[in-house]
Design an enzyme around this catalytic site. Structure first.
Site, PDB file in Angstrom:
ATOM      1  N   ALA A  52       7.937  58.417  59.480  1.00  0.00           N
ATOM      2  CA  ALA A  52       7.656  57.218  60.271  1.00  0.00           C
ATOM      3  C   ALA A  52       8.927  56.713  60.953  1.00  0.00           C
ATOM      4  CB  ALA A  52       7.051  56.128  59.383  1.00  0.00           C
ATOM      5  N   ARG A 338      -8.440  62.210  45.117  1.00  0.00           N
ATOM      6  CA  ARG A 338      -7.437  62.175  44.058  1.00  0.00           C
ATOM      7  C   ARG A 338      -7.774  61.210  42.933  1.00  0.00           C
ATOM      8  NH1 ARG A 338      -2.037  62.418  47.929  1.00  0.00           N
ATOM      9  NH2 ARG A 338      -2.243  64.630  48.445  1.00  0.00           N
ATOM     10  N   GLU A 433       4.329  54.423  54.898  1.00  0.00           N
ATOM     11  CA  GLU A 433       3.920  53.997  53.560  1.00  0.00           C
ATOM     12  C   GLU A 433       4.372  52.579  53.235  1.00  0.00           C
ATOM     13  OE1 GLU A 433       4.064  55.636  48.910  1.00  0.00           O
ATOM     14  OE2 GLU A 433       5.233  56.648  50.466  1.00  0.00           O
ATOM     15  N   ARG A 443      -5.728  56.961  48.990  1.00  0.00           N
ATOM     16  CA  ARG A 443      -5.392  57.783  50.157  1.00  0.00           C
ATOM     17  C   ARG A 443      -5.908  59.194  49.968  1.00  0.00           C
ATOM     18  NH1 ARG A 443      -1.602  61.468  51.343  1.00  0.00           N
ATOM     19  NH2 ARG A 443      -0.236  61.027  49.580  1.00  0.00           N
TER      20      ARG A 443
END
Length: 645
Positions: A52, A338, A433, A443
Site C-alpha cells: 500500500a 479461514r 491493512e 478476510r
C-alpha cells in the site's frame, strides 16, 4: 467504571448514492482535481513502504507531488508485504468458470460475514482487474500456463479460480514491482526516502493532520516532518498476540498515535486466525510461520478418527481418517474461508484428535495430489513452500503430511476511514491493512495484496486530490506550538520508559500480554473471559510502567527502547480489543463468542442489533472509550446465515 459510553453515530458521506456499479466512476468525476503545476508545491508524507505505502508513494510522486516516505526497516523492500505467499485475487475470469466483478464483490461481502461496506468492496472488485495489468507491465513474474496465459488457482471462500500467483512468493514479487516504481521516483528526486525512521506521533494543526514526529533508529535523533497531508500505510496489529505470523517489527504505534490524537479506531476485535501455520513447538518461540493457503488447493486436511492416535500417519488407513472439512462442508471442502477452517481445526483438537507432540495440529496431506499429478507438478506449484517447511520442521512433506494449526495472521480492524480513505482527522488518510474498510469480520485469502495495491495505485491517488485541492495550506514551522507539543510528548515518553529501570524485560511483558489475548480474545471469546482479560491487561500494564527495564539510552540504536514503546501501545490496544469484543454480543467471522453459536457450532450473527461498524474514540487511558456506530446498509448482497456446506 463503565467500559464505554455511546456517542453520536458516524456515517460515510463520501460514497455516492445510486447504482453501485457506477459509484466509483461518479466519485472520481465529482472529486476536485489539482493541476500539475500546483502538485509540485504540495508535500505528502507516507508512513510505510509495503504494497500500500510503496505503491501510493510511487504513484503520488509520478503525479507530481513531493513525497516523503518513512519506514523503520533498513530498506523499503523489507516491508512485511514481502512475506505474503499464496496470491492476489482479481475478477478477470481467465478460466471462464463464472467469475465476474459482481461475484468477487459477493464472495468478499459474504466472506466478511456481512460486516463490510458494500460500496468499498465493489470498488475493490472493480479495481482488481486493473491491478494485474499494472503488475504485469512492471514485470511481475506471475505463473503462466503452457500456452503463456497467466495461471490462476483457488483460494478459500470461492468456487472459482481467480487467484494469480508467483509460486509461493507472490508478496515478494509484487513488492519488488512497487519497490522498483518507488526507487524510480526516488532517483528522479520526487520521493525523499527515510529508512530506519519510526513515526512516534501525529502532528495536528488547526484540526488537520500536518506532519509527524519521527525518531532516527540509528542515531536516536528526533525530528518533526511537515506536509500538506499524511498517509498511514503501516500495516496491522497482529503482534499484540506476541506469537503471530507477522514479522517481529510489525506494530500498532503509527495508527495508535493517530488514534490518541482523535482518529477513530474501527472494529479492533476483528482479527484473523489463519488455519495453515506450522504449530508451536515450544516456549522458546518468538513468532510463527505461515504455510500458504494455496496449499489447500491440493492438500487434504485430516485427523485420525480415534482419540490420541499416535501412529505414524502413513500407518493410519483411509477408513480411520476424518477428512473433516470435506465431511462438514462438502460444497467447499478444504477451501472454506479461514475463520471456518480455523475453528474446525480447534474443535477436532479440543476433542482429543489433534496430532503432533503438543496435540495442537492437524495433517495437511499431499499424497493424493502427488499420486494424481506427479511430484514434479507439485514441486512446480509449491516447491519453495515445501522446502521452507522442511527447513523449519526437519520433515519432508513429499513423504509425510505437513502438520498445521491456526495462528494469528491479519487484522481486519484498523483506523476508520470514509470512502475516500480519509480518517476522522482531516488530512489523515489510511490505506492497506492499517484501515478497516474492505474485509468486514473475516478476510478472504489473497485479498490483502489486492486491497493494498488497489488503495495505493488506484484509489488514494484519486481521492487525496479532493482534499489537497483546497491547498497548498499555510506553511507550518517547527516552532508552532502544536509541533513543539508533539515533539515534547515523544521526548517525555521516551524518558519515562528509560527512567523506570525495573527488573523485567520488555519481551517478558509482551509474551504475557500475548498469552492473555490468545486465551481470552483469540479463536473463541466469552463474556467471562473478556472481563477477566481486561482486568489482567490493566494490572499487567500498571506493572509494566513500574518494572520494565530498558537498558541504554535514547541517544543511538536501542532496540529495547523501540520495543518498549510498541508494547506500551499494545497494552492500550489490547484493552480496546477486549472491550470491542465484549460489547459485540454476536459471533461473526473472526469474532466468535461462545455464547452466540448455532446448534451445529457455526457463528450466529445478530443483524438486528450489530450490523454496524464500531468506531472507537480515544478519551484517555483509564477513561471510558466512546463508541460511534456506522450503520451498514445491504442493498445488493442481503445478509443470510453464511453457509459453505
Amino acid at each position: 467504571m463503565d467500559l464505554f459510553i455511546e456517542g453520536d453515530p458516524i456515517a460515510d458521506t463520501k460514497a455516492p448514492e445510486g447504482p453501485i456499479e457506477t459509484r466509483w466512476d461518479r466519485r472520481r468525476f465529482e472529486a476536485k482535481l489539482v493541476n500539475p503545476a500546483n502538485r509540485r508545491k504540495m508535500t505528502v508524507i507516507v508512513v510505510g513502504t509495503g504494497l500500500a505505502g510503496g505503491s501510493a508513494a510511487a504513484t503520488l510522486a509520478e503525479q507530481g507531488y513531493q513525497v516523503k516516505s518513512y519506514c523503520y526497516q533498513d530498506s523499503p523492500r523489507r516491508a512485511h508485504s514481502i512475506a505474503a505467499q499464496g496470491g492476489i485475487n482479481a475478477a478477470k475470469n481467465y478460466r471462464n468458470d463464472g467469475d465476474s466483478v459482481h461475484r468477487l464483490f459477493y464472495d468478499t461481502v459474504k466472506g466478511g460475514d456481512f460486516r463490510s461496506r458494500e460500496s468499498n468492496v465493489h470498488r475493490l472488485a472493480e479495481v482488481s482487474v486493473n491491478i494485474i495489468d499494472q503488475c504485469v507491465a512492471q514485470g511481475v513474474p506471475f505463473a503462466r500456463e503452457y500456452g503463456g496465459l497467466l495461471d490462476t488457482r483457488s483460494f478459500g471462500g470461492a468456487q472459482v479460480q481467480r487467484t494469480f500467483y508467483a509460486r509461493g512468493q507472490t508478496g515478494q514479487q509484487l513488492l519488488l514491482g512497487a519497490y522498483q516504481a518507488l526507487e524510480r521516483q526516488i532517483g528522479l528526486g520526487n520521493v525523499e526516502m527515510n529508512a530506519r525512521h519510526e513515526m512516534l506521533e501525529l502532528i495536528i494543526v488547526d484540526g488537520k493532520a500536518r506532519g509527524i514526529v519521527v525518531r532516527d533508529l540509528v542515531t536516536g535523533e528526533i525530528t518533526t516532518e511537515m506536509a500538506d497531508a499524511v498517509v498511514l500505510a503501516s500495516g496491522g496489529y497482529g503482534n499484540v498476540f506476541y506469537l503471530s505470523t507477522n514479522a517481529k517489527g510489525c506494530n500498532v504505534t503509527a495508527t495508535w498515535r493517530a488514534h490518541r490524537k482523535g482518529a477513530y479506531f474501527a472494529n479492533p476485535c476483528y482479527t484473523q486466525i489463519h488455519p495453515t501455520c506450522i504449530p508451536v513447538s515450544g516456549d522458546h518461540q518468538s513468532k510463527l510461520t505461515l504455510m500458504s493457503e494455496s496449499l489447500r488447493n491440493d492438500g487434504r486436511v485430516w485427523v485420525p478418527k480415534a482419540k490420541d492416535d499416535d501412529r505414524n500417519p502413513k500407518d493410519i488407513p483411509e477408513d480411520e481418517r476424518d477428512y473433516y472439512l470435506e465431511r462438514i462442508y462438502p460444497s467447499f471442502g478444504n477451501l472454506v474461508p479461514r475463520d471456518i477452517a480455523s475453528r474446525a481445526a480447534k474443535n477436532v483438537c479440543d476433542s482429543g484428535r489433534g496430532v503432533g507432540p503438543t496435540k495442537l495440529g492437524v495433517y495437511l496431506d499431499f499424497a493424493d495430489a502427488i499420486n494424481r499429478l506427479g511430484r514434479k507438478a507439485i514441486e512446480a506449484k509449491y516447491g519453495n513452500l515445501f522446502e521452507m517447511y522442511e527447513r523449519i520442521t526437519g520433515e519432508d512433506p513429499y513423504e509425510v503430511p505437513m502438520r498445521i494449526y491456526p495462528a494469528v495472521h491479519y487484522t481486519m480492524g484498523g483506523l476508520w476511514v470514509d470512502y475516500d480513505l480519509q480518517s476522522s482527522i482531516p488530512g489523515l488518510f489510511v490505506i492497506g491493512e492499517a484501515n478497516f474498510s474492505d474485509h468486514g469480520a473475516n478476510r478472504l485469502g489473497a485479498s490483502a495484496l489486492m486491497q493494498g495495491l488497489a488503495d495505493g495505485y488506484f484509489v488514494l491517488p484519486s481521492t487525496i486530490a479532493n482534499y489537497l485541492a483546497a491547498g497548498p495550506f499555510d506553511k507550518v514551522e517547527a516552532s508552532h506550538p502544536a509541533v513543539v507539543e508533539a515533539r515534547a510528548d515523544v521526548e517525555d515518553r521516551i524518558q519515562r520508559l528509560l527512567a523506570v529501570n525495573g527488573d523485567r524485560t520488555v519481551d517478558s511483558f509482551h509474551r504475557e500480554l500475548g498469552q492473555i489475548m490468545w486465551e481470552h480474545c483469540g479463536m473463541e471469546r466469552s463474556e467471562a473471559g473478556l472481563r477477566k482479560a481486561i482486568d489482567e491487561i490493566r494490572a499487567l500494564r500498571e506493572q509494566f510502567w513500574q518494572r520494565v527495564r530498558v537498558p541504554g539510552d535514547g541517544e543511538g540504536l536501542n532496540q529495547s527502547l523501540e520495543k518498549a514503546g510498541r508494547v506500551a501501545d499494545f497494552f492500550e490496544l489490547a484493552e480496546l480489543m477486549c472491550i470491542d469484543a465484549l460489547h459485540r454480543e454476536e459471533s461473526c467471522g473472526g469474532h466468535f463468542r461462545a455464547e452466540h453459536q448455532t446448534p451445529d457450532g457455526e457463528a450466529q450473527r445478530d443483524d438486528e442489533h450489530f450490523a454496524y461498524v464500531a468506531a472507537w474514540e480515544y478519551t484517555g487511558t483509564g477513561e471510558s472509550s466512546v463508541l460511534h456506530k456506522e450503520d451498514l446498509k445491504f442493498e445488493y448482497v442481503h445478509p443470510t446465515q453464511r453457509s459453505y456446506k
